[in-house]
Design a protein around this motif. Structure first.
Motif, PDB file in Angstrom:
ATOM      1  N   GLU A 213       0.842  -1.198   0.000  1.00  0.00           N
ATOM      2  CA  GLU A 213       0.000   0.000   0.000  1.00  0.00           C
ATOM      3  C   GLU A 213       0.879   1.250   0.000  1.00  0.00           C
ATOM      4  O   GLU A 213       0.582   2.242  -0.683  1.00  0.00           O
ATOM      5  N   VAL A 214       1.966   1.197   0.753  1.00  0.00           N
ATOM      6  CA  VAL A 214       2.920   2.310   0.784  1.00  0.00           C
ATOM      7  C   VAL A 214       3.718   2.359  -0.521  1.00  0.00           C
ATOM      8  O   VAL A 214       3.932   3.438  -1.093  1.00  0.00           O
ATOM      9  N   ASN A 215       4.144   1.202  -1.011  1.00  0.00           N
ATOM     10  CA  ASN A 215       4.937   1.152  -2.244  1.00  0.00           C
ATOM     11  C   ASN A 215       4.218   1.800  -3.421  1.00  0.00           C
ATOM     12  O   ASN A 215       4.846   2.421  -4.286  1.00  0.00           O
ATOM     13  N   ARG A 216       2.903   1.632  -3.476  1.00  0.00           N
ATOM     14  CA  ARG A 216       2.145   2.161  -4.609  1.00  0.00           C
ATOM     15  C   ARG A 216       2.153   3.682  -4.665  1.00  0.00           C
ATOM     16  O   ARG A 216       1.776   4.274  -5.684  1.00  0.00           O
ATOM     17  N   LEU A 217       2.579   4.321  -3.588  1.00  0.00           N
ATOM     18  CA  LEU A 217       2.621   5.780  -3.562  1.00  0.00           C
ATOM     19  C   LEU A 217       3.904   6.344  -4.152  1.00  0.00           C
ATOM     20  O   LEU A 217       4.023   7.560  -4.299  1.00  0.00           O
ATOM     21  N   ASN A 218       4.881   5.508  -4.465  1.00  0.00           N
ATOM     22  CA  ASN A 218       6.122   6.006  -5.055  1.00  0.00           C
ATOM     23  C   ASN A 218       5.813   6.811  -6.307  1.00  0.00           C
ATOM     24  O   ASN A 218       5.041   6.382  -7.163  1.00  0.00           O
ATOM     25  N   VAL A 219       6.453   7.949  -6.431  1.00  0.00           N
ATOM     26  CA  VAL A 219       6.133   8.867  -7.523  1.00  0.00           C
ATOM     27  C   VAL A 219       6.532   8.311  -8.872  1.00  0.00           C
ATOM     28  O   VAL A 219       5.781   8.334  -9.834  1.00  0.00           O
ATOM     29  N   PHE A 220       7.747   7.787  -8.998  1.00  0.00           N
ATOM     30  CA  PHE A 220       8.220   7.323 -10.290  1.00  0.00           C
ATOM     31  C   PHE A 220       7.738   5.906 -10.562  1.00  0.00           C
ATOM     32  O   PHE A 220       7.913   5.019  -9.730  1.00  0.00           O
ATOM     33  N   PRO A 221       7.178   5.653 -11.754  1.00  0.00           N
ATOM     34  CA  PRO A 221       6.619   4.329 -12.065  1.00  0.00           C
ATOM     35  C   PRO A 221       7.672   3.368 -12.554  1.00  0.00           C
ATOM     36  O   PRO A 221       7.569   2.804 -13.632  1.00  0.00           O
ATOM     37  N   VAL A 222       8.743   3.191 -11.797  1.00  0.00           N
ATOM     38  CA  VAL A 222       9.814   2.278 -12.199  1.00  0.00           C
ATOM     39  C   VAL A 222      10.022   1.236 -11.110  1.00  0.00           C
ATOM     40  O   VAL A 222       9.759   1.488  -9.931  1.00  0.00           O
ATOM     41  N   PRO A 223      10.500   0.037 -11.470  1.00  0.00           N
ATOM     42  CA  PRO A 223      10.809  -0.968 -10.452  1.00  0.00           C
ATOM     43  C   PRO A 223      11.895  -0.430  -9.533  1.00  0.00           C
ATOM     44  O   PRO A 223      12.929   0.015 -10.002  1.00  0.00           O
ATOM     45  N   ASP A 224      11.689  -0.477  -8.247  1.00  0.00           N
ATOM     46  CA  ASP A 224      12.631   0.171  -7.329  1.00  0.00           C
ATOM     47  C   ASP A 224      12.641  -0.560  -6.002  1.00  0.00           C
ATOM     48  O   ASP A 224      11.807  -1.398  -5.731  1.00  0.00           O
ATOM     49  N   GLY A 225      13.651  -0.247  -5.176  1.00  0.00           N
ATOM     50  CA  GLY A 225      13.651  -0.711  -3.792  1.00  0.00           C
ATOM     51  C   GLY A 225      12.650   0.148  -3.053  1.00  0.00           C
ATOM     52  O   GLY A 225      12.961   1.233  -2.591  1.00  0.00           O
ATOM     53  N   ASP A 226      11.385  -0.282  -3.001  1.00  0.00           N
ATOM     54  CA  ASP A 226      10.279   0.595  -2.647  1.00  0.00           C
ATOM     55  C   ASP A 226      10.298   1.034  -1.193  1.00  0.00           C
ATOM     56  O   ASP A 226      10.807   0.349  -0.310  1.00  0.00           O
ATOM     57  N   THR A 227       9.672   2.194  -0.959  1.00  0.00           N
ATOM     58  CA  THR A 227       9.660   2.818   0.361  1.00  0.00           C
ATOM     59  C   THR A 227       9.058   1.911   1.430  1.00  0.00           C
ATOM     60  O   THR A 227       9.631   1.735   2.503  1.00  0.00           O
ATOM     61  N   GLY A 228       7.884   1.353   1.141  1.00  0.00           N
ATOM     62  CA  GLY A 228       7.233   0.488   2.130  1.00  0.00           C
ATOM     63  C   GLY A 228       8.075  -0.714   2.484  1.00  0.00           C
ATOM     64  O   GLY A 228       8.209  -1.084   3.656  1.00  0.00           O
ATOM     65  N   THR A 229       8.665  -1.333   1.452  1.00  0.00           N
ATOM     66  CA  THR A 229       9.516  -2.502   1.673  1.00  0.00           C
ATOM     67  C   THR A 229      10.736  -2.127   2.505  1.00  0.00           C
ATOM     68  O   THR A 229      11.099  -2.835   3.457  1.00  0.00           O
ATOM     69  N   ASN A 230      11.374  -1.014   2.171  1.00  0.00           N
ATOM     70  CA  ASN A 230      12.583  -0.596   2.883  1.00  0.00           C
ATOM     71  C   ASN A 230      12.293  -0.265   4.345  1.00  0.00           C
ATOM     72  O   ASN A 230      13.042  -0.646   5.245  1.00  0.00           O
ATOM     73  N   MET A 231      11.194   0.448   4.583  1.00  0.00           N
ATOM     74  CA  MET A 231      10.844   0.779   5.963  1.00  0.00           C
ATOM     75  C   MET A 231      10.469  -0.479   6.740  1.00  0.00           C
ATOM     76  O   MET A 231      10.834  -0.632   7.916  1.00  0.00           O
ATOM     77  N   SER A 232       9.772  -1.389   6.078  1.00  0.00           N
ATOM     78  CA  SER A 232       9.369  -2.630   6.741  1.00  0.00           C
ATOM     79  C   SER A 232      10.577  -3.469   7.123  1.00  0.00           C
ATOM     80  O   SER A 232      10.676  -3.980   8.247  1.00  0.00           O
ATOM     81  N   LEU A 233      11.529  -3.614   6.194  1.00  0.00           N
ATOM     82  CA  LEU A 233      12.729  -4.399   6.496  1.00  0.00           C
ATOM     83  C   LEU A 233      13.530  -3.766   7.633  1.00  0.00           C
ATOM     84  O   LEU A 233      14.116  -4.471   8.462  1.00  0.00           O
ATOM     85  N   THR A 234      13.543  -2.452   7.684  1.00  0.00           N
ATOM     86  CA  THR A 234      14.289  -1.754   8.730  1.00  0.00           C
ATOM     87  C   THR A 234      13.696  -2.025  10.111  1.00  0.00           C
ATOM     88  O   THR A 234      14.411  -2.382  11.056  1.00  0.00           O
ATOM     89  N   ILE A 235      12.383  -1.883  10.235  1.00  0.00           N
ATOM     90  CA  ILE A 235      11.772  -2.074  11.557  1.00  0.00           C
ATOM     91  C   ILE A 235      11.712  -3.560  11.921  1.00  0.00           C
ATOM     92  O   ILE A 235      11.770  -3.921  13.095  1.00  0.00           O
ATOM     93  N   GLN A 236      11.657  -4.455  10.910  1.00  0.00           N
ATOM     94  CA  GLN A 236      11.745  -5.883  11.216  1.00  0.00           C
ATOM     95  C   GLN A 236      13.105  -6.234  11.801  1.00  0.00           C
ATOM     96  O   GLN A 236      13.229  -7.104  12.667  1.00  0.00           O
TER      97      GLN A 236
END
Length: 542
Positions: free
Chosen positions: A26-49
């Motif tokens: 849900e967070v990843n879908r908010l990324n501005v650029f429509p390119v495959p990326d290390g998405d924000t939601g994934t990165n924040m999730s991995l950090t807090i995990q």
């Protein structure tokens, strides 16, 4: 007024991590650029995990300073991408700001948020309004206001969550690119989710409180292979070590059994926790005996003979290897790119890039593996630069970052290396060389969007990105490349390096090269197989 224990707070942190993991797309879908990326939601999730995993390893009854250290260390070492690094700094600030308080109340929460703002903003060289930092600052203001109004802890937390979501809704008014794409800031939304889930769990709104920390622990006994040197003198091959939790284990009987399995047997401790050690050729039988009598954890099985031989060879190789004045760590995806980087002098290539941003710990470990007096890290992606800087600060040897944003920039930077020069001089020269490189990338749009001039992009279109800006939209890869070359002033360039991606056929690559050479007769084209995923073509001109 409710009293909250350390266990309550840690369970709430774990619940927040779990919720963010469930909502990361849900967070990843908010990324501005429509390119495959290390998405924000994934990165924040991995950090807090990573935080939860680190805290879960603490001894029961760990002191408050130990808990804070586990949180900050876990966050930093697990931080991925810019959003992950900023999240780690927010958590660090929250811990530092609360360390002078003995209770979790409105005053301590306010102080913690104030410190979090200070630490997080210091971590970003040029803070931008309408981002995660804005949401944090607004939430901190709500915490301060709650303290001044004398609100209860529960009401203060509710106010912080409400303001965080309100701040997220305001981000498009502060950052035009968000309004243009009709989204709110992804990092800010992720942070609001964390605050919300933490508060809900702490206040018991998600039903009965359960041991949420358990999801941070492995569901099966952890098995690791470690290097040891004590196999010599034993006729057995495997060193077996593990913990046993049992209310029925008879230690003397266990020792008698172990003596039939091998030598160097030990069974120490008392009900309900024991430590077992034995050299044996039958680890399966050893484990089976204790599994029948209790729960086994922290299992370490070492092949002593094999590891001793490997260690001897490794030590000999390290002694023979000449220590370099300056070594290099680079981030890249694709076997071809890694091979080219190593041929140019890179010591360790960390797998990563657009599809998965390596963590601070990944980069720190890589720097530690380099046999050199100093190390330079080439992140090769703008979303990895902050993690690289964090790793450089933590490295045990002098370490610096050349802020490359693409693999082609790293190629040019490495050509500027002078092993006789100082670390500072090399960084300066490499940075200058990298800055002279223009990078183009071609991929497919993952959703509808707009290019740099406001033209529509449909999901599935071939898009061309020039130094981070979408400058070409086409129905073919060749067309996007040629459009990019024109916009990147290829007429004025001398060389063009092309990296073919995973699955891009050699015949298609040859055809593309012919088209470029026909359009730019004076341009020297060097085509290589990079094998990077998701991007069929990455190229540079200089």
């Amino acid at each position: 007024m409710s009293t909250y224990t350390s266990n309550n707070i840690l369970n709430a942190v774990a619940a927040a991590a779990k919720t963010l993991d469930e909502r990361k797309e849900e967070v990843n879908r908010l990324n501005v650029f429509p390119v495959p990326d290390g998405d924000t939601g994934t990165n924040m999730s991995l950090t807090i995990q990573s935080v939860v995993g680190n805290v879960a390893n603490l001894a029961i009854g760990a002191s408050a300073p130990e808990v804070r250290k586990a949180i900050t260390t876990g966050a930093l070492m697990g931080a991925r991408g810019n959003s992950g690094v900023i999240t780690s700094q927010i958590l660090r600030g929250l811990c530092e700001g609360s360390q002078s308080f003995d209770t979790f109340d409105t005053a301590s929460v306010s102080a913690a948020f104030a410190k979090a703002v200070e630490v997080a903003f210091q971590a970003v060289r040029k803070p931008v309004e309408g981002t995660i930092l804005t949401v944090l600052r607004d939430a901190a203001a709500a915490a301060k206001n709650a303290e001044e109004e004398g609100l209860s802890t529960e009401d203060a937390l509710d106010a912080i969550v409400a303001e965080a979501y309100a701040s997220v809704q305001r981000t498009p008014d502060l950052l035009p690119v968000l309004k243009e794409h009709g989204v709110v800031d992804a990092g800010g939304f992720g942070l609001a989710i964390i605050f919300d889930a933490f508060t809900a769990a702490l206040l018991g709104r998600a039903g009965t409180m359960v041991d949420e920390l358990s999801f941070g622990r492995a569901s099966h006994p952890k098995v690791e292979i470690e290097q040891v040197n004590d196999w010599e003198g034993s006729q057995y091959r495997y060193c077996n070590e593990f913990l046993v939790d049992s209310d029925t284990l008879d230690r003397e009987e266990a020792l008698n059994f172990l003596s039939t399995m091998g030598d160097c047997e030990l069974c120490v401790g008392d009900v309900p926790k024991f430590k077992v050690h034995v050299h044996s050729d039958h680890p399966d039988q050893v484990l089976a005996y204790f599994l029948e009598r209790g729960q086994v954890s922290e299992v370490f099985i070492h092949n002593m003979q094999m590891q001793s031989a490997e260690r001897t060879e490794k030590l000999a190789a390290e002694e023979e290897a000449e220590k370099k004045p300056v070594g290099f760590v680079a981030v890249a995806a694709g076997e071809g790119n890694a091979a080219i980087l190593k041929s140019l002098g890179v010591d360790v290539v960390v797998s990563g890039g657009q599809t998965m941003n390596p963590s601070t710990k990944d980069l720190l470990d890589a720097a530690g593996a380099v046999n050199a007096d100093a190390v330079i890290i080439l992140p090769n992606n703008s979303n990895i630069i902050m993690a690289a800087n964090s790793a450089a600060e933590l490295a045990e040897v002098p370490c610096a970052v050349v802020p490359t944003k693409s693999v082609p920039q790293a190629f040019s930077a490495l050509f500027a290396v002078d092993q006789d020069a100082s670390l500072e001089t090399n960084v300066e020269e490499m940075t200058e060389a990298a800055a002279a490189v223009k990078t183009g990338e071609v991929t497919w749009a993952t959703r509808d969007s707009k290019d740099a001039e406001g033209n529509p992009i449909a999901e599935g279109d071939v898009i061309g990105i020039a130094d981070g800006s979408i400058e070409a939209v086409d129905d073919s890869i060749d067309g996007a490349v040629l459009t990019l070359l024109e916009k990147m002033d290829a007429d004025d360039a001398d060389t063009c390096t092309i990296l073919a991606g995973e699955g891009y056929a050699d015949a298609d690559l040859e055809a593309l090269v012919e088209k470029i050479e026909e359009a730019y007769e004076d341009l020297e084209v060097d085509a290589q197989r990079g094998e990077q995923p998701l991007y069929p073509i990455v190229f540079s001109v200089e």
